[in-house]
Design an enzyme around this catalytic site. Sequence first.
Site, short mmCIF file in Angstrom:
data_model
loop_
_atom_site.label_atom_id
_atom_site.label_comp_id
_atom_site.label_asym_id
_atom_site.label_seq_id
_atom_site.Cartn_x
_atom_site.Cartn_y
_atom_site.Cartn_z
CE LYS A 155 -4.34 -1.98 1.50
NZ LYS A 155 -4.02 -3.48 1.70
C1 LIG Z 1 -4.56 -4.43 0.98
C2 LIG Z 1 -3.91 -5.77 0.93
C3 LIG Z 1 -4.10 -6.72 0.10
C4 LIG Z 1 -5.19 -6.51 -0.65
O1 LIG Z 1 -5.22 -5.87 -1.86
P1 LIG Z 1 -6.66 -5.24 -2.57
O2 LIG Z 1 -6.19 -4.03 -3.47
O3 LIG Z 1 -7.47 -4.68 -1.57
O4 LIG Z 1 -7.09 -6.34 -3.55
C5 LIG Z 1 -3.20 -7.92 0.00
N1 LIG Z 1 -2.14 -8.24 0.90
C6 LIG Z 1 -1.86 -7.03 1.79
C7 LIG Z 1 -0.58 -7.39 2.53
C8 LIG Z 1 -2.67 -5.99 1.71
O5 LIG Z 1 -2.15 -4.95 2.89
#
Ligand SMILES: *Cc1c(COP(=O)(O)O)cnc(C)c1O
Length: 505
Positions: A155
Amino acid sequence: MAANPTGRAAGSHQANSLIGNCLPAGPPAPRLGNSPKSDIEIAVKFISTRGRAPSLSFADTVLTGLASDGGLYVPETLPQFSGDEIRAMAGLDYRELAFRIIQPFASGDVADDDLRGIIDRAYSNFRHPAVAPLVQSGPNEWVLELFQGPTLAFKDFALQFLGQLFDHLLKERNERVVVMGATSGDTGSAAIEGCRHCDNIDIFILHPHNRVSEVQRRQMTTVLSDNVFNIALEGNFDDCQNMVKASFADQSFLPDGRRLVAVNSINWARIMAQIVYYFYAALNLGAPDRTVNFSVPTGNFGDIFAGYLARKMGLPIDQLVIATNANDILHRCISDNDHSPRELVHSLSPSMDIMVSSNFERLLFDLYRRDGEAVASLLADRSAPMQLDPDVLQRAREVFSSCRVDDARTVEVIREVFQSTGYLLDPHTAIGVEAARRTRHSAVQPMVCLATAHPAKFPEAVARALPTHKIELPPHMADLFERAERYKVLPNDLGRVHDFMATAL
Ligand SMILES: *Cc1c(COP(=O)(O)O)cnc(C)c1O
Protein backbone atom coordinates in the site's frame (compact mmCIF):
# COMPACT_ATOMS: atom_id res chain seq x y z
CA MET A 1 1.97 8.33 -26.71
CA ALA A 2 -1.71 8.60 -27.40
CA ALA A 3 -5.04 8.04 -25.79
CA ASN A 4 -7.90 6.09 -27.25
CA PRO A 5 -11.38 5.12 -26.21
CA THR A 6 -11.06 2.15 -23.92
CA GLY A 7 -14.26 0.40 -24.88
CA ARG A 8 -13.35 -0.73 -28.38
CA ALA A 9 -9.66 -1.07 -27.76
CA ALA A 10 -10.39 -3.37 -24.87
CA GLY A 11 -12.23 -5.83 -27.03
CA SER A 12 -9.66 -5.99 -29.77
CA HIS A 13 -6.73 -6.18 -27.42
CA GLN A 14 -8.31 -8.92 -25.38
CA ALA A 15 -9.00 -11.08 -28.37
CA ASN A 16 -5.58 -10.54 -29.86
CA SER A 17 -3.50 -11.00 -26.81
CA LEU A 18 -4.85 -14.50 -26.49
CA ILE A 19 -3.32 -15.42 -29.82
CA GLY A 20 -0.10 -13.51 -30.04
CA ASN A 21 2.04 -12.58 -27.12
CA CYS A 22 2.82 -9.02 -27.95
CA LEU A 23 0.53 -6.51 -29.40
CA PRO A 24 -2.95 -6.13 -30.60
CA ALA A 25 -2.76 -6.79 -34.32
CA GLY A 26 -6.39 -6.04 -35.11
CA PRO A 27 -7.76 -2.87 -36.64
CA PRO A 28 -5.77 0.04 -35.29
CA ALA A 29 -7.60 1.79 -32.51
CA PRO A 30 -8.21 5.49 -33.07
CA ARG A 31 -5.12 7.24 -31.76
CA LEU A 32 -5.76 10.83 -30.87
CA GLY A 33 -2.06 11.63 -30.80
CA ASN A 34 -1.74 10.78 -34.47
CA SER A 35 -4.32 13.24 -35.58
CA PRO A 36 -2.64 16.20 -37.24
CA LYS A 37 -4.44 18.78 -35.09
CA SER A 38 -3.38 17.51 -31.75
CA ASP A 39 0.12 18.24 -30.77
CA ILE A 40 -1.56 19.74 -27.72
CA GLU A 41 -2.03 17.08 -25.04
CA ILE A 42 -5.60 15.92 -24.65
CA ALA A 43 -6.41 15.63 -20.96
CA VAL A 44 -7.98 12.38 -19.84
CA LYS A 45 -11.46 12.85 -18.37
CA PHE A 46 -12.87 10.64 -15.64
CA ILE A 47 -16.37 9.18 -15.68
CA SER A 48 -18.48 7.29 -13.17
CA THR A 49 -19.08 3.54 -13.42
CA ARG A 50 -22.80 4.25 -12.91
CA GLY A 51 -23.05 6.75 -15.74
CA ARG A 52 -24.94 9.52 -13.99
CA ALA A 53 -22.33 11.73 -12.33
CA PRO A 54 -20.57 14.59 -14.09
CA SER A 55 -17.20 13.76 -15.61
CA LEU A 56 -14.22 15.22 -13.77
CA SER A 57 -10.64 16.27 -14.40
CA PHE A 58 -7.76 14.24 -12.99
CA ALA A 59 -7.25 16.57 -10.01
CA ASP A 60 -10.93 16.66 -9.08
CA THR A 61 -11.17 12.88 -9.39
CA VAL A 62 -8.27 12.42 -7.00
CA LEU A 63 -9.79 14.82 -4.47
CA THR A 64 -13.35 13.49 -4.76
CA GLY A 65 -13.62 9.82 -3.83
CA LEU A 66 -17.02 8.31 -4.64
CA ALA A 67 -18.97 9.78 -7.56
CA SER A 68 -22.27 11.50 -6.73
CA ASP A 69 -24.24 8.61 -8.28
CA GLY A 70 -22.51 6.12 -5.96
CA GLY A 71 -20.15 4.89 -8.68
CA LEU A 72 -16.37 4.91 -8.92
CA TYR A 73 -14.40 7.12 -11.25
CA VAL A 74 -12.51 5.53 -14.16
CA PRO A 75 -10.66 7.20 -17.04
CA GLU A 76 -12.78 7.78 -20.11
CA THR A 77 -9.81 6.93 -22.30
CA LEU A 78 -6.78 4.84 -21.46
CA PRO A 79 -3.28 5.68 -22.64
CA GLN A 80 -2.00 2.99 -25.00
CA PHE A 81 1.62 1.99 -25.48
CA SER A 82 2.80 0.22 -28.61
CA GLY A 83 5.32 -2.60 -28.49
CA ASP A 84 8.07 -0.21 -29.55
CA GLU A 85 7.09 2.29 -26.90
CA ILE A 86 7.18 -0.41 -24.22
CA ARG A 87 10.47 -1.77 -25.55
CA ALA A 88 11.94 1.70 -25.16
CA MET A 89 11.08 1.60 -21.44
CA ALA A 90 13.34 -1.41 -20.79
CA GLY A 91 15.93 -0.74 -18.13
CA LEU A 92 14.38 2.49 -16.88
CA ASP A 93 14.74 3.34 -13.24
CA TYR A 94 11.48 2.85 -11.28
CA ARG A 95 10.85 6.59 -10.93
CA GLU A 96 11.36 7.34 -14.60
CA LEU A 97 9.09 4.46 -15.55
CA ALA A 98 6.45 5.74 -13.12
CA PHE A 99 6.64 9.12 -14.80
CA ARG A 100 6.08 7.63 -18.26
CA ILE A 101 3.07 5.59 -17.12
CA ILE A 102 1.40 8.26 -14.97
CA GLN A 103 2.09 11.35 -17.09
CA PRO A 104 -0.62 10.71 -19.72
CA PHE A 105 -3.28 10.50 -16.98
CA ALA A 106 -2.11 13.53 -15.03
CA SER A 107 -0.82 15.88 -17.74
CA GLY A 108 -3.97 17.98 -17.86
CA ASP A 109 -3.54 19.03 -14.23
CA VAL A 110 0.06 18.43 -13.17
CA ALA A 111 3.05 19.93 -14.98
CA ASP A 112 5.72 17.40 -15.94
CA ASP A 113 8.38 18.83 -13.61
CA ASP A 114 5.96 18.81 -10.71
CA LEU A 115 4.99 15.23 -11.45
CA ARG A 116 8.64 14.20 -11.47
CA GLY A 117 9.08 15.84 -8.07
CA ILE A 118 6.02 14.09 -6.67
CA ILE A 119 7.27 10.71 -7.89
CA ASP A 120 10.82 11.29 -6.65
CA ARG A 121 9.63 12.16 -3.18
CA ALA A 122 7.10 9.30 -3.11
CA TYR A 123 9.67 6.61 -3.85
CA SER A 124 12.65 8.05 -1.96
CA ASN A 125 11.64 6.23 1.25
CA PHE A 126 11.94 2.73 -0.15
CA ARG A 127 14.72 0.64 1.31
CA HIS A 128 15.77 -1.24 -1.84
CA PRO A 129 17.42 0.66 -4.72
CA ALA A 130 15.27 -1.27 -7.20
CA VAL A 131 12.16 -0.08 -5.28
CA ALA A 132 10.27 -3.24 -6.39
CA PRO A 133 12.88 -6.02 -6.64
CA LEU A 134 12.17 -9.43 -8.19
CA VAL A 135 13.27 -12.65 -6.46
CA GLN A 136 13.07 -16.07 -8.09
CA SER A 137 10.95 -18.49 -6.07
CA GLY A 138 10.59 -21.42 -8.46
CA PRO A 139 11.00 -22.50 -12.09
CA ASN A 140 9.97 -19.47 -14.09
CA GLU A 141 8.23 -18.19 -10.97
CA TRP A 142 9.09 -14.86 -9.36
CA VAL A 143 8.17 -12.90 -6.28
CA LEU A 144 7.81 -9.15 -6.76
CA GLU A 145 8.74 -7.58 -3.41
CA LEU A 146 6.31 -4.74 -2.91
CA PHE A 147 7.07 -4.40 0.81
CA GLN A 148 10.21 -2.25 0.69
CA GLY A 149 8.34 0.94 1.61
CA PRO A 150 8.05 2.53 5.07
CA THR A 151 5.15 0.39 6.39
CA LEU A 152 6.20 -2.96 4.87
CA ALA A 153 3.15 -3.49 2.66
CA PHE A 154 2.43 -2.74 -0.98
CA LYS A 155 0.00 0.00 0.00
CA ASP A 156 2.99 2.31 0.35
CA PHE A 157 3.33 2.36 -3.45
CA ALA A 158 -0.02 4.07 -3.72
CA LEU A 159 -0.14 6.08 -0.52
CA GLN A 160 3.36 7.57 -0.59
CA PHE A 161 2.45 8.81 -4.05
CA LEU A 162 -1.05 9.96 -3.05
CA GLY A 163 0.22 12.01 -0.09
CA GLN A 164 2.67 13.87 -2.32
CA LEU A 165 0.06 14.35 -5.03
CA PHE A 166 -2.51 15.70 -2.55
CA ASP A 167 -0.01 18.14 -1.14
CA HIS A 168 0.89 19.43 -4.57
CA LEU A 169 -2.71 19.85 -5.74
CA LEU A 170 -3.78 21.47 -2.47
CA LYS A 171 -0.92 23.97 -2.46
CA GLU A 172 -1.91 25.01 -5.96
CA ARG A 173 -5.47 25.55 -4.79
CA ASN A 174 -4.38 27.07 -1.53
CA GLU A 175 -6.63 24.66 0.32
CA ARG A 176 -6.22 22.62 3.48
CA VAL A 177 -8.20 19.37 3.80
CA VAL A 178 -8.92 16.65 6.31
CA VAL A 179 -8.17 13.06 5.39
CA MET A 180 -10.37 10.62 7.26
CA GLY A 181 -10.20 6.86 6.95
CA ALA A 182 -10.97 3.59 8.69
CA THR A 183 -8.47 0.77 8.84
CA SER A 184 -8.35 -2.85 9.83
CA GLY A 185 -4.56 -2.72 9.62
CA ASP A 186 -2.36 -1.91 6.65
CA THR A 187 -4.13 1.02 5.03
CA GLY A 188 -4.04 3.23 8.11
CA SER A 189 -0.31 3.10 8.63
CA ALA A 190 0.40 3.52 4.92
CA ALA A 191 -1.92 6.54 4.76
CA ILE A 192 -0.34 8.09 7.85
CA GLU A 193 3.17 7.59 6.48
CA GLY A 194 2.02 9.06 3.19
CA CYS A 195 0.51 12.20 4.75
CA ARG A 196 2.66 12.90 7.81
CA HIS A 197 4.89 15.37 5.99
CA CYS A 198 2.12 17.05 4.02
CA ASP A 199 1.65 20.72 4.88
CA ASN A 200 -1.96 20.97 3.71
CA ILE A 201 -3.42 17.84 5.30
CA ASP A 202 -4.63 16.79 8.72
CA ILE A 203 -5.24 13.06 8.90
CA PHE A 204 -7.57 11.12 11.22
CA ILE A 205 -7.45 7.33 11.12
CA LEU A 206 -9.94 5.18 13.02
CA HIS A 207 -9.01 1.66 14.00
CA PRO A 208 -11.05 -0.81 16.07
CA HIS A 209 -9.71 -0.61 19.64
CA ASN A 210 -7.77 -3.76 20.60
CA ARG A 211 -8.57 -5.43 17.27
CA VAL A 212 -5.52 -4.67 15.18
CA SER A 213 -2.17 -6.38 15.72
CA GLU A 214 0.37 -4.65 17.93
CA VAL A 215 2.75 -4.08 15.01
CA GLN A 216 -0.05 -2.54 13.00
CA ARG A 217 -1.20 -0.31 15.86
CA ARG A 218 2.30 0.88 16.68
CA GLN A 219 3.03 1.66 13.06
CA MET A 220 0.20 4.18 13.26
CA THR A 221 0.34 5.45 16.81
CA THR A 222 4.09 6.06 17.04
CA VAL A 223 3.89 8.73 14.32
CA LEU A 224 3.83 11.82 16.51
CA SER A 225 3.46 14.52 13.82
CA ASP A 226 1.14 17.40 14.68
CA ASN A 227 -1.16 16.67 11.74
CA VAL A 228 -1.67 12.96 12.57
CA PHE A 229 -4.54 11.79 14.80
CA ASN A 230 -5.25 8.17 15.65
CA ILE A 231 -8.63 7.22 17.05
CA ALA A 232 -9.11 3.81 18.64
CA LEU A 233 -12.84 3.28 18.38
CA GLU A 234 -14.63 1.04 20.86
CA GLY A 235 -16.21 -1.12 18.17
CA ASN A 236 -15.25 -3.28 15.21
CA PHE A 237 -13.96 -2.39 11.77
CA ASP A 238 -17.49 -1.99 10.38
CA ASP A 239 -18.26 0.55 13.11
CA CYS A 240 -15.14 2.48 12.06
CA GLN A 241 -16.20 2.39 8.42
CA ASN A 242 -19.74 3.48 9.21
CA MET A 243 -18.36 6.36 11.24
CA VAL A 244 -16.29 7.50 8.27
CA LYS A 245 -19.22 7.12 5.86
CA ALA A 246 -21.51 9.16 8.10
CA SER A 247 -18.85 11.85 8.42
CA PHE A 248 -18.48 12.17 4.65
CA ALA A 249 -22.25 12.38 4.27
CA ASP A 250 -22.58 15.32 6.68
CA GLN A 251 -19.41 17.39 7.03
CA SER A 252 -20.98 20.25 8.97
CA PHE A 253 -18.88 19.39 12.05
CA LEU A 254 -15.74 20.60 10.27
CA PRO A 255 -14.45 24.17 10.66
CA ASP A 256 -15.32 26.53 7.78
CA GLY A 257 -13.48 25.95 4.55
CA ARG A 258 -12.42 22.41 5.40
CA ARG A 259 -13.63 19.24 3.70
CA LEU A 260 -12.98 15.53 3.98
CA VAL A 261 -10.89 13.66 1.43
CA ALA A 262 -10.73 9.87 1.11
CA VAL A 263 -7.64 7.69 0.87
CA ASN A 264 -9.38 4.32 0.64
CA SER A 265 -8.70 2.02 -2.28
CA ILE A 266 -11.43 3.50 -4.43
CA ASN A 267 -9.24 6.59 -4.94
CA TRP A 268 -8.22 6.53 -8.59
CA ALA A 269 -4.67 7.73 -7.91
CA ARG A 270 -4.00 4.61 -5.84
CA ILE A 271 -4.93 2.29 -8.69
CA MET A 272 -2.94 4.37 -11.15
CA ALA A 273 0.26 4.26 -9.08
CA GLN A 274 -0.05 0.47 -8.91
CA ILE A 275 -0.07 0.06 -12.69
CA VAL A 276 3.59 1.02 -12.70
CA TYR A 277 4.98 -2.06 -11.02
CA TYR A 278 3.26 -4.43 -13.43
CA PHE A 279 5.16 -2.73 -16.24
CA TYR A 280 8.35 -2.69 -14.17
CA ALA A 281 8.27 -6.42 -13.39
CA ALA A 282 7.26 -7.44 -16.90
CA LEU A 283 9.96 -5.27 -18.50
CA ASN A 284 12.54 -6.87 -16.23
CA LEU A 285 11.41 -10.28 -17.43
CA GLY A 286 11.49 -9.53 -21.16
CA ALA A 287 8.25 -7.76 -22.05
CA PRO A 288 7.03 -6.75 -24.55
CA ASP A 289 8.76 -9.62 -26.36
CA ARG A 290 7.60 -12.07 -23.75
CA THR A 291 4.18 -12.52 -22.17
CA VAL A 292 4.24 -12.28 -18.38
CA ASN A 293 1.51 -13.41 -15.95
CA PHE A 294 0.67 -12.28 -12.43
CA SER A 295 -0.82 -13.78 -9.29
CA VAL A 296 -2.27 -11.24 -6.88
CA PRO A 297 -3.36 -11.72 -3.24
CA THR A 298 -6.72 -10.00 -3.48
CA GLY A 299 -9.10 -8.23 -1.10
CA ASN A 300 -10.74 -5.10 -2.46
CA PHE A 301 -9.62 -5.82 -6.03
CA GLY A 302 -7.60 -2.61 -6.36
CA ASP A 303 -4.20 -4.18 -6.87
CA ILE A 304 -5.23 -6.74 -9.46
CA PHE A 305 -7.39 -4.20 -11.27
CA ALA A 306 -4.21 -2.18 -11.83
CA GLY A 307 -2.81 -5.27 -13.56
CA TYR A 308 -5.88 -5.47 -15.74
CA LEU A 309 -5.35 -1.85 -16.76
CA ALA A 310 -1.67 -2.48 -17.50
CA ARG A 311 -2.82 -5.20 -19.88
CA LYS A 312 -5.26 -2.87 -21.58
CA MET A 313 -2.56 -0.25 -21.94
CA GLY A 314 -0.56 -2.70 -24.03
CA LEU A 315 1.45 -4.86 -21.63
CA PRO A 316 1.38 -8.49 -22.82
CA ILE A 317 -0.34 -10.34 -19.96
CA ASP A 318 -2.34 -13.53 -20.57
CA GLN A 319 -3.34 -14.54 -17.08
CA LEU A 320 -4.19 -12.64 -13.92
CA VAL A 321 -4.76 -14.91 -10.93
CA ILE A 322 -7.17 -13.70 -8.23
CA ALA A 323 -5.84 -15.32 -5.05
CA THR A 324 -8.23 -15.22 -2.08
CA ASN A 325 -8.30 -16.57 1.45
CA ALA A 326 -11.46 -18.10 2.97
CA ASN A 327 -13.25 -14.83 2.18
CA ASP A 328 -13.68 -16.06 -1.33
CA ILE A 329 -16.48 -14.05 -2.93
CA LEU A 330 -14.34 -13.25 -5.98
CA HIS A 331 -13.23 -16.84 -6.40
CA ARG A 332 -16.85 -17.99 -6.21
CA CYS A 333 -17.86 -15.32 -8.67
CA ILE A 334 -15.28 -16.29 -11.30
CA SER A 335 -15.61 -20.04 -10.83
CA ASP A 336 -19.38 -20.43 -10.16
CA ASN A 337 -20.99 -17.06 -10.92
CA ASP A 338 -21.82 -16.91 -7.20
CA HIS A 339 -21.36 -13.38 -5.89
CA SER A 340 -23.38 -13.78 -2.69
CA PRO A 341 -21.86 -12.07 0.36
CA ARG A 342 -21.05 -14.45 3.23
CA GLU A 343 -20.12 -13.78 6.80
CA LEU A 344 -16.63 -12.42 7.36
CA VAL A 345 -14.00 -14.99 8.36
CA HIS A 346 -10.98 -13.79 10.37
CA SER A 347 -8.00 -15.36 8.67
CA LEU A 348 -4.22 -15.40 9.00
CA SER A 349 -4.13 -12.97 6.07
CA PRO A 350 -6.27 -10.19 7.59
CA SER A 351 -5.63 -7.62 4.87
CA MET A 352 -7.69 -9.77 2.51
CA ASP A 353 -10.59 -10.32 4.91
CA ILE A 354 -13.47 -8.72 3.02
CA MET A 355 -17.09 -9.53 2.31
CA VAL A 356 -17.41 -7.67 -1.00
CA SER A 357 -14.67 -6.04 -3.08
CA SER A 358 -15.33 -2.37 -3.81
CA ASN A 359 -13.12 -2.10 -6.88
CA PHE A 360 -14.79 -5.04 -8.61
CA GLU A 361 -17.31 -2.49 -9.86
CA ARG A 362 -14.61 -0.96 -12.03
CA LEU A 363 -14.10 -4.29 -13.76
CA LEU A 364 -17.84 -4.81 -14.17
CA PHE A 365 -18.10 -1.45 -15.89
CA ASP A 366 -15.55 -2.58 -18.43
CA LEU A 367 -17.01 -6.05 -18.87
CA TYR A 368 -20.43 -4.52 -19.44
CA ARG A 369 -18.82 -2.53 -22.24
CA ARG A 370 -18.75 0.66 -20.21
CA ASP A 371 -22.52 0.83 -19.87
CA GLY A 372 -23.10 2.71 -16.61
CA GLU A 373 -26.82 2.07 -16.65
CA ALA A 374 -26.22 -1.67 -16.85
CA VAL A 375 -23.82 -1.54 -13.91
CA ALA A 376 -26.20 0.63 -11.89
CA SER A 377 -29.12 -1.74 -12.41
CA LEU A 378 -26.96 -4.82 -11.76
CA LEU A 379 -25.90 -3.38 -8.40
CA ALA A 380 -29.26 -1.86 -7.51
CA ASP A 381 -31.14 -5.14 -7.66
CA ARG A 382 -30.96 -6.34 -4.08
CA SER A 383 -33.66 -9.00 -4.49
CA ALA A 384 -31.11 -11.71 -5.24
CA PRO A 385 -27.31 -12.04 -5.20
CA MET A 386 -25.68 -10.48 -8.24
CA GLN A 387 -25.35 -12.79 -11.25
CA LEU A 388 -23.20 -11.90 -14.23
CA ASP A 389 -24.46 -12.40 -17.77
CA PRO A 390 -22.85 -15.51 -19.28
CA ASP A 391 -20.93 -13.56 -21.92
CA VAL A 392 -19.65 -11.17 -19.27
CA LEU A 393 -18.42 -14.04 -17.16
CA GLN A 394 -16.80 -15.53 -20.24
CA ARG A 395 -14.92 -12.29 -20.92
CA ALA A 396 -13.73 -12.18 -17.32
CA ARG A 397 -12.45 -15.75 -17.54
CA GLU A 398 -10.39 -14.96 -20.63
CA VAL A 399 -8.14 -12.92 -18.36
CA PHE A 400 -8.78 -13.94 -14.78
CA SER A 401 -8.26 -17.25 -13.02
CA SER A 402 -9.09 -17.62 -9.36
CA CYS A 403 -8.21 -19.75 -6.39
CA ARG A 404 -9.07 -19.90 -2.68
CA VAL A 405 -6.42 -20.92 -0.14
CA ASP A 406 -7.36 -21.58 3.48
CA ASP A 407 -5.27 -20.88 6.59
CA ALA A 408 -4.00 -24.44 6.96
CA ARG A 409 -2.67 -24.53 3.43
CA THR A 410 -1.25 -20.99 3.78
CA VAL A 411 0.85 -22.16 6.71
CA GLU A 412 2.06 -25.22 4.77
CA VAL A 413 3.09 -23.09 1.80
CA ILE A 414 5.12 -20.74 4.01
CA ARG A 415 6.90 -23.79 5.44
CA GLU A 416 7.42 -25.56 2.09
CA VAL A 417 8.80 -22.52 0.31
CA PHE A 418 11.10 -21.71 3.21
CA GLN A 419 12.40 -25.27 3.38
CA SER A 420 13.01 -25.52 -0.36
CA THR A 421 14.43 -22.04 -1.03
CA GLY A 422 15.22 -20.32 2.29
CA TYR A 423 12.80 -17.56 1.32
CA LEU A 424 10.20 -16.47 3.85
CA LEU A 425 6.75 -15.51 2.54
CA ASP A 426 4.18 -13.50 4.42
CA PRO A 427 0.73 -15.20 4.58
CA HIS A 428 -0.83 -12.99 1.88
CA THR A 429 2.00 -13.66 -0.53
CA ALA A 430 1.90 -17.39 0.27
CA ILE A 431 -1.71 -17.44 -0.92
CA GLY A 432 -0.65 -15.82 -4.17
CA VAL A 433 2.14 -18.33 -4.70
CA GLU A 434 -0.13 -21.29 -4.06
CA ALA A 435 -2.83 -19.88 -6.33
CA ALA A 436 -0.28 -19.36 -9.11
CA ARG A 437 0.96 -22.92 -8.83
CA ARG A 438 -2.53 -24.37 -8.91
CA THR A 439 -3.89 -22.34 -11.79
CA ARG A 440 -1.08 -21.34 -14.14
CA HIS A 441 -1.72 -22.10 -17.79
CA SER A 442 1.81 -21.82 -19.13
CA ALA A 443 5.10 -23.11 -17.76
CA VAL A 444 6.96 -21.12 -20.40
CA GLN A 445 5.65 -17.67 -19.59
CA PRO A 446 7.06 -16.17 -16.39
CA MET A 447 4.63 -16.05 -13.45
CA VAL A 448 5.07 -13.12 -11.08
CA CYS A 449 3.59 -13.44 -7.59
CA LEU A 450 3.02 -10.08 -5.95
CA ALA A 451 4.52 -10.04 -2.43
CA THR A 452 2.14 -7.63 -0.76
CA ALA A 453 3.64 -7.61 2.74
CA HIS A 454 6.85 -8.30 4.65
CA PRO A 455 6.63 -11.48 6.77
CA ALA A 456 7.63 -9.61 9.94
CA LYS A 457 4.32 -7.82 9.77
CA PHE A 458 2.42 -11.08 10.28
CA PRO A 459 4.45 -13.04 12.84
CA GLU A 460 1.51 -15.24 13.89
CA ALA A 461 1.31 -17.05 10.56
CA VAL A 462 5.07 -17.37 10.36
CA ALA A 463 5.24 -18.79 13.89
CA ARG A 464 2.69 -21.44 12.99
CA ALA A 465 4.66 -22.44 9.91
CA LEU A 466 8.13 -22.27 11.45
CA PRO A 467 7.87 -22.28 15.26
CA THR A 468 11.59 -21.91 15.85
CA HIS A 469 12.27 -19.29 13.22
CA LYS A 470 13.18 -15.90 14.62
CA ILE A 471 11.76 -13.17 12.46
CA GLU A 472 12.94 -9.60 12.75
CA LEU A 473 11.58 -6.25 11.74
CA PRO A 474 13.79 -4.36 9.27
CA PRO A 475 16.28 -1.94 10.87
CA HIS A 476 14.18 1.21 10.44
CA MET A 477 11.48 -0.39 12.60
CA ALA A 478 13.64 -2.36 15.00
CA ASP A 479 12.75 -0.07 17.94
CA LEU A 480 9.02 0.02 17.14
CA PHE A 481 8.11 -1.57 20.46
CA GLU A 482 10.06 1.02 22.46
CA ARG A 483 8.64 4.10 20.74
CA ALA A 484 6.11 6.37 22.42
CA GLU A 485 2.53 6.05 21.20
CA ARG A 486 -0.26 8.58 20.93
CA TYR A 487 -3.90 7.73 20.29
CA LYS A 488 -7.33 8.58 21.59
CA VAL A 489 -9.77 5.89 22.67
CA LEU A 490 -13.32 6.99 21.89
CA PRO A 491 -16.75 5.38 22.24
CA ASN A 492 -18.65 4.32 19.12
CA ASP A 493 -20.50 7.63 19.06
CA LEU A 494 -20.53 9.96 16.08
CA GLY A 495 -20.91 13.12 18.15
CA ARG A 496 -17.93 12.29 20.36
CA VAL A 497 -15.73 11.57 17.36
CA HIS A 498 -16.76 14.80 15.67
CA ASP A 499 -16.13 16.80 18.84
CA PHE A 500 -12.66 15.33 19.06
CA MET A 501 -11.92 16.17 15.44
CA ALA A 502 -13.30 19.69 15.59
CA THR A 503 -11.25 20.44 18.70
CA ALA A 504 -8.09 19.02 17.16
CA LEU A 505 -8.38 21.07 13.98
C1 LIG B 1 -4.51 -4.47 1.05
C2 LIG B 1 -3.76 -5.75 0.97
C3 LIG B 1 -4.12 -6.78 0.06
C4 LIG B 1 -5.34 -6.68 -0.81
O1 LIG B 1 -5.19 -5.73 -1.85
P1 LIG B 1 -6.49 -5.21 -2.64
O2 LIG B 1 -5.98 -4.12 -3.52
O3 LIG B 1 -7.44 -4.72 -1.61
O4 LIG B 1 -7.03 -6.36 -3.41
C5 LIG B 1 -3.33 -7.91 0.01
N1 LIG B 1 -2.26 -8.06 0.81
C6 LIG B 1 -1.88 -7.11 1.70
C7 LIG B 1 -0.70 -7.35 2.56
C8 LIG B 1 -2.61 -5.92 1.81
O5 LIG B 1 -2.23 -4.98 2.70
